[in-house]
Design a protein around this motif. Structure first.
Motif, PDB file in Angstrom:
ATOM      1  N   PHE A 155      27.403  52.157  -0.253  1.00 13.21           N
ATOM      2  CA  PHE A 155      28.632  52.093  -1.043  1.00 13.21           C
ATOM      3  C   PHE A 155      29.798  52.628  -0.221  1.00 13.21           C
ATOM      4  O   PHE A 155      30.895  52.070  -0.227  1.00 13.21           O
ATOM      5  N   THR A 158      35.653  55.458   3.748  1.00 14.85           N
ATOM      6  CA  THR A 158      35.727  54.001   3.866  1.00 14.85           C
ATOM      7  C   THR A 158      34.611  53.410   3.031  1.00 14.85           C
ATOM      8  O   THR A 158      33.433  53.727   3.232  1.00 14.85           O
ATOM      9  N   PHE A 159      34.990  52.577   2.073  1.00 15.26           N
ATOM     10  CA  PHE A 159      34.048  51.946   1.167  1.00 15.26           C
ATOM     11  C   PHE A 159      33.544  50.636   1.756  1.00 15.26           C
ATOM     12  O   PHE A 159      34.192  50.035   2.614  1.00 15.26           O
ATOM     13  N   ALA A 160      32.426  50.165   1.253  1.00  7.86           N
ATOM     14  CA  ALA A 160      31.830  48.914   1.731  1.00  7.86           C
ATOM     15  C   ALA A 160      32.767  47.727   1.528  1.00  7.86           C
ATOM     16  O   ALA A 160      32.708  46.764   2.290  1.00  7.86           O
ATOM     17  N   ASN A 161      33.667  47.791   0.559  1.00  3.45           N
ATOM     18  CA  ASN A 161      34.612  46.695   0.315  1.00  3.45           C
ATOM     19  C   ASN A 161      35.801  46.728   1.268  1.00  3.45           C
ATOM     20  O   ASN A 161      36.712  45.915   1.163  1.00  3.45           O
ATOM     21  N   GLY A 162      35.814  47.687   2.203  1.00  5.37           N
ATOM     22  CA  GLY A 162      36.873  47.792   3.196  1.00  5.37           C
ATOM     23  C   GLY A 162      37.991  48.749   2.844  1.00  5.37           C
ATOM     24  O   GLY A 162      38.804  49.113   3.694  1.00  5.37           O
ATOM     25  N   MET A 163      38.068  49.190   1.607  1.00  5.20           N
ATOM     26  CA  MET A 163      39.105  50.114   1.180  1.00  5.20           C
ATOM     27  C   MET A 163      38.874  51.487   1.811  1.00  5.20           C
ATOM     28  O   MET A 163      37.750  51.963   1.882  1.00  5.20           O
ATOM     29  N   ARG A 218      38.871  48.260 -12.374  1.00  5.80           N
ATOM     30  CA  ARG A 218      38.452  48.207 -10.965  1.00  5.80           C
ATOM     31  C   ARG A 218      37.740  49.492 -10.547  1.00  5.80           C
ATOM     32  O   ARG A 218      36.698  49.462  -9.898  1.00  5.80           O
ATOM     33  N   THR A 221      30.705  53.466   3.713  1.00  7.14           N
ATOM     34  CA  THR A 221      30.191  53.157   5.047  1.00  7.14           C
ATOM     35  C   THR A 221      30.592  54.185   6.095  1.00  7.14           C
ATOM     36  O   THR A 221      29.966  54.263   7.150  1.00  7.14           O
ATOM     37  N   GLU A 276      29.028  51.000  -9.267  1.00  5.87           N
ATOM     38  CA  GLU A 276      28.351  50.659  -8.015  1.00  5.87           C
ATOM     39  C   GLU A 276      27.963  51.934  -7.252  1.00  5.87           C
ATOM     40  O   GLU A 276      26.862  52.042  -6.703  1.00  5.87           O
ATOM     41  N   SER A 325      34.293  49.845 -12.176  1.00  8.92           N
ATOM     42  CA  SER A 325      33.323  48.994 -11.490  1.00  8.92           C
ATOM     43  C   SER A 325      32.831  49.652 -10.199  1.00  8.92           C
ATOM     44  O   SER A 325      31.633  49.634  -9.886  1.00  8.92           O
ATOM     45  N   MET A 326      33.764  50.261  -9.456  1.00  8.87           N
ATOM     46  CA  MET A 326      33.373  50.953  -8.222  1.00  8.87           C
ATOM     47  C   MET A 326      32.506  52.167  -8.527  1.00  8.87           C
ATOM     48  O   MET A 326      31.533  52.439  -7.816  1.00  8.87           O
TER      49      MET A 326
END
Length: 138
Positions: A35, A49-54, A112, A37, A119, A115-116
């Motif tokens: 979740f 840094t999150f897996a979604n790039g944020m 949003r 990275t 996850e 949801s994060m």
């Protein structure tokens, strides 16, 4: 203001879960692998840094050993306000209840963020219950 509260049970002793949670600079290895990275500390701030790039800068507000609670805040866009915490409650034996609470503005970001968090809770359960994290060394 939006307020999000989630909880899960993990098959890990509370002391072991707390040992991982309090290691605020290694959450990508010990708490929410996949979740998050990458995570690095810059003083009392962790850059996540999150897996979604944020990428977000989270100021660590408190690491409370007595309450087994970590609290942090984000003071940058897209948030007008964001504070959150994760707390570990001993359920006896090898069971811990984890509670993640986040309060944020603007309210439009609530779905949003929720949801994060959902996850993240899944990743937290998987990571903490894995043999490496449960043993206190990842």
């Amino acid at each position: 203001m939006a307020s999000i509260r989630r909880e899960i049970h993990v098959a890990v002793a509370a002391d072991r879960a707390w040992d991982a949670l309090r290691d605020v600079g290694r959450i990508h290895e010990r708490v929410v692998k996949g979740f998050v990275t990458d995570c690095r500390l810059e003083g009392d701030t962790r850059v996540v840094t999150f897996a979604n790039g944020m990428t977000v800068r989270e100021r660590i507000v408190d690491v409370d050993d007595a309450q087994r609670r970590v609290a942090w805040a984000v003071a940058e866009a897209p948030f007008e306000h964001y504070n959150a915490s994760v707390q570990a409650f001993d359920e006896g034996g090898d069971r811990t209840r984890l509670v993640w609470i986040a309060d944020l503005l603007p309210h439009a970001l609530a779905e949003r963020v929720a949801s994060m968090i959902d996850e993240g809770m899944g990743a937290m359960k998987q990571t903490l219950e894995s043999a490496g994290a449960a043993g206190g060394s990842a």
